[in-house]
Design an enzyme around this catalytic site. Structure first.
Site, PDB file in Angstrom:
ATOM      1  N   GLU A  47     -57.711  16.450 -23.410  1.00 27.82           N
ATOM      2  CA  GLU A  47     -57.155  16.209 -24.534  1.00 27.82           C
ATOM      3  C   GLU A  47     -56.229  14.494 -23.968  1.00 27.82           C
ATOM      4  O   GLU A  47     -55.957  13.755 -25.556  1.00 27.82           O
ATOM      5  CB  GLU A  47     -56.342  16.834 -25.139  1.00 27.82           C
ATOM      6  CG  GLU A  47     -57.265  18.261 -25.971  1.00 27.82           C
ATOM      7  CD  GLU A  47     -57.843  18.329 -26.695  1.00 27.82           C
ATOM      8  OE1 GLU A  47     -57.523  17.463 -28.060  1.00 27.82           O
ATOM      9  OE2 GLU A  47     -59.125  18.372 -26.731  1.00 27.82           O
ATOM     10  N   SER A  65     -53.655  74.671 -52.137  1.00 28.81           N
ATOM     11  CA  SER A  65     -52.834  75.760 -50.655  1.00 28.81           C
ATOM     12  C   SER A  65     -51.977  75.815 -50.343  1.00 28.81           C
ATOM     13  O   SER A  65     -51.347  76.146 -49.638  1.00 28.81           O
ATOM     14  CB  SER A  65     -53.987  76.938 -51.372  1.00 28.81           C
ATOM     15  OG  SER A  65     -54.808  76.970 -51.590  1.00 28.81           O
TER      16      SER A  65
END
Length: 778
Positions: free
Chosen positions: A181, A461
């Site tokens: 770079e 239930s």
């Protein structure tokens, strides 16, 4: 002559004007530079990044006797990003040879202090750790494996990163970045004029900005200080700020900032910044452990994280990585031989969301919600907190598998209503109230609607044990009290009539309390709840941990109350913990950026209901599993394991529930459709099937609650309620009663008879579940 004088005067005035203009421009330029200098220096010298809180799972404790096989241990090491190697000679590596595993455990800073990296040798036998030794062969009592990073708490659309210090960066990375770079990084002063001229020529010829001549410093400035606009003004600011940065700070500091700042990908809503997090995101391991091909791929991604995304564009990423390797060889950063060898390696990228990422979104959502009670949002998203959670990764994996496998099985059964089923699993450790696992849906790694916390559905239930608990607390009922199993016809305030029925629409006349609960009978439960009082039953919901008391309507007695799986887990955790309520928690400890322990949720324990009442109820819930609606779980559970639980089915079979517990785990399972359409499943065929599959796959203990001093166990007949003997017939059950309670003896089988006990399994004709209330109530 006059003309010459006028001309000379005009030149002098123009010169003065230009001088003034130049001076003015110089002042403006100096002011701009001063402003930029102040901005760069102030931001760069202070807290450079807002650091999201990082959330870790429970660490796995390694010790001789721990229930863990060599294969499961190796799988966990792979999940943590450990590298299988010929020699485990550096942190993050391991070697397995049969039942022997050598591992070099990474260093980690826990809430109670740092733990140094250490080489260990483990021997396995029979699914357990048989021996644990250090590199010198000395026995090690216990050692914690570094915990799994399960996610970060960052702002929506925010940045996430793991900041790494220079000594945590492999030396190859900065050299590779410079070679690819910015080859003049060590000598330029922030900008590279030759690179800029080259880019300018290309851009002028193209008539638009096509190429950049940015140095690493300029890239850092662009990412750290500026936006992504590509204008001449922004490029000028970038160049000036780069020069300022270079004049104020050392090259090494700038390189380290670049390594921590640069954008390297997108993970859903979070932006992945810095090589520290990118290493976890792409490879599932710390940056320091990356090798040559992995570092080359990371450097390749810098040029375009979307364009070179190794998961979406593997061929393009591979080509770019190999180009980086060739450049490194040409620049003598690595040898040509090493570069060529690395180019033959696959990309090695971890499966998305499965290593080093947030792949427990439902649990992480719970962590966020609980932390926000004690911490400001800015503390969680900016100050670098470390959060140690209660998640058990091995148990979570089993919970996810149990739910997915059971839903797949149901779909393969051919039932039309079973298509597209969803589900939830919540697992707690009752004594501490810690959430050990939380599955918010069939696709557990999907970050969407959290059914575990936000899907409120009728619990059917599952409400019945609370009715029986309220009755037991009054002292007027025992397990063998009789209830009328006869029609109920109630006139409601709106004028409608409510006529609930039993699941099988049968009437049994008179039944014992234990039988009514075990077989989940509706009519006796309604009569019991009305006798105790709706207010008392609603208060019991609240006492067990429900934050908001349910509406006091008769339908509440049969589970018309809408609750989330998390709410159910909170209430049933109190039952599993002997009536002691502990708010469910997902966080164990929090430490700040410097390792200082901060406020964490305290373990709160309060006695919610009388121990005698909850002990009696729990013993009846054991009978649910032995001879009632939960007995189908026996085929999946280890022989002799004692568990307690209750099924639940909502109206028209829309929701299938099961909540049950052993001595060390409470598990709540829900199965249903997101659109609330019928599933065709009862609590037995849906929720219980998920529950038993999970409970049968984990190491757990029998439920053995401590008998209160005021109670004693007596053998009674399940049907008649008379005192009997276990050696007389298969309907004898051992249940608790207050010491000195008078019971009617069974004339045909008095206590002490020494006959051979019979099979205790009830006839198959008994119903497996009980339906919730019929439609028509408010």
């Amino acid at each position: 002559m006059a003309r010459k004088k006028r001309s000379a005067g005009m030149r002098r005035r123009m010169q003065r004007g230009f001088a003034v203009l130049a001076l003015l421009l110089l002042v403006v330029a100096i002011a701009i530079v001063a402003v930029l200098d102040h901005r760069v220096t102030e931001q760069f010298e202070g807290r450079r990044w807002t650091l999201p809180a990082r959330v870790y799972a429970q660490p796995i404790d390694l010790y001789a006797g721990q229930q863990l096989s060599a294969q499961r241990f190796a799988d966990e090491l792979e999940r943590l990003g450990y590298l299988a190697a010929g020699n485990a000679d550096r942190p993050g590596t391991y070697r397995r040879k049969g039942d022997q595993v050598s591992v070099y455990v990474r260093e980690f800073r826990f809430a109670d202090g740092p733990q140094q990296a250490r080489a260990l040798k483990l021997g396995f036998a029979g699914g357990t750790i048989a021996s644990l030794q250090d590199a010198q062969g000395r026995e090690v009592p216990v050692f914690r494996l570094d915990p799994l990073l399960i996610g970060s708490i960052f702002p929506i659309h925010g940045e996430d990163r793991i900041v790494v210090a220079p000594d945590e960066v492999p030396p190859l990375l900065p050299e590779a970045l410079k070679a690819v770079e910015d080859r003049k990084f060590d000598t330029h002063h922030g900008v590279n004029p030759l690179a800029i001229l080259r880019a300018l020529f290309v851009n002028v010829r193209a008539g638009q900005i096509e190429q950049g001549g940015s140095t690493l410093t300029q890239q850092l400035v662009k990412s750290y200080f500026l936006d992504s606009r590509r204008t001449l003004r922004r490029k000028a600011e970038e160049a000036v700020m780069a020069v300022i940065l270079e004049s104020r700070f050392e090259k090494a500091d700038i390189m380290n900032a670049y390594i921590n700042e640069i954008y390297l990908g997108q993970d859903g809503r979070r932006a992945v910044h810095g090589f520290g997090l990118a290493s976890q995101f792409y490879f599932g391991k710390p940056l320091a452990e990356l090798d040559l091909p992995e570092i080359a791929l990371m450097v390749a991604i810098v040029r375009g994280p979307s364009y070179y995304d190794p998961r979406r564009q593997p061929e393009r990423a591979l080509e770019r990585r190999n180009l980086v390797l060739r450049v490194l060889a040409e620049q003598d950063v690595v040898s040509a031989e090493d570069a060529a060898k690395a180019a033959q390696e696959p990309l090695g990228v971890a499966e998305a969301g499965r290593k080093g990422g947030s792949f427990y979104p439902a649990f992480l959502d719970l962590v966020r919600r609980q932390l926000r009670r004690d911490y400001a949002e800015s503390d969680l998203t900016e100050t670098g907190l470390t959060v140690f959670s209660t998640l058990d990764p091995l148990l979570q994996q089993k919970a996810e598998a149990a739910l997915a496998e059971e839903l797949d099985r149901l779909e393969r059964s051919g039932r039309k209503a079973a298509k597209g089923l969803e589900g939830v699993v919540v697992v707690t450790t009752p004594q501490t109230g810690e959430i050990a696992a939380l599955v918010g849906g069939r696709r557990a790694a999907f970050d969407g609607f959290n059914r575990a916390l936000d899907a409120t559905r009728p619990i059917g239930s599952l409400a019945k044990p609370l009715v029986y608990l309220a009755a037991l607390e009054t002292g007027r009922y025992t397990p063998v009290s009789f209830l009328a199993d006869e029609p109920v016809d109630l006139k409601l305030p709106n004028g409608d009539r409510w006529k609930p029925e039993n699941f099988d629409k049968q009437l049994r006349g008179s039944v014992t309390v234990v039988r009514a609960l075990t077989q989940s009978l509706n009519l006796p439960t309604v009569r019991l709840g009305l006798d105790v009082g709706l207010d008392k039953v609603a208060r019991t919901f609240e006492e067990l941990g429900l934050e908001q008391r349910p509406a006091e309507l008769p339908s509440m007695l049969l589970g018309a109350t809408n609750l989330s799986p998390f709410d159910v887990a909170q209430m049933y955790n109190t039952l599993a913990n002997g009536g002691f309520r502990s708010p469910l928690r997902a966080v164990r400890a929090v430490v700040d950026e410097s390792g200082q322990a901060l406020k964490a949720p305290e373990l709160e324990v309060a006695e919610a209901v009388a121990p005698e009442a909850v002990y009696t109820l729990d013993r009846m819930l054991i009978e649910v599993m032995e001879r009632g609606t939960g007995r189908a779980a026996k085929r999946d559970l280890p022989s002799g394991l004692v568990v307690a639980g209750k099924t639940g089915t909502s109206n028209d079979y829309r929701d299938s529930w099961f909540a049950g517990f052993s001595g060390s785990h409470l598990v709540v399972a829900w199965v249903g459709h997101d659109d609330n359409s019928p599933t065709g499943l009862t609590g037995t065929t849906g929720g219980l099937a998920v529950w038993s599959r999970l409970m049968g796959s984990i190491v757990t203990s029998s439920f053995e609650p401590m008998l209160p001093e005021s109670l004693e166990h007596r053998w009674v007949d399940y049907f008649s309620g008379r005192e009997t003997s276990p050696y007389c017939d298969g309907s004898a059950v051992s249940l608790p009663f207050r010491v000195g309670t008078l019971l009617e003896p069974d004339p045909e089988c008095a206590p002490g008879t020494e006959d051979t006990p019979l099979d205790s399994v009830l006839p198959d004709a008994e119903p497996l579940d009980s339906a919730p209330p019929e439609p028509g109530f408010p």
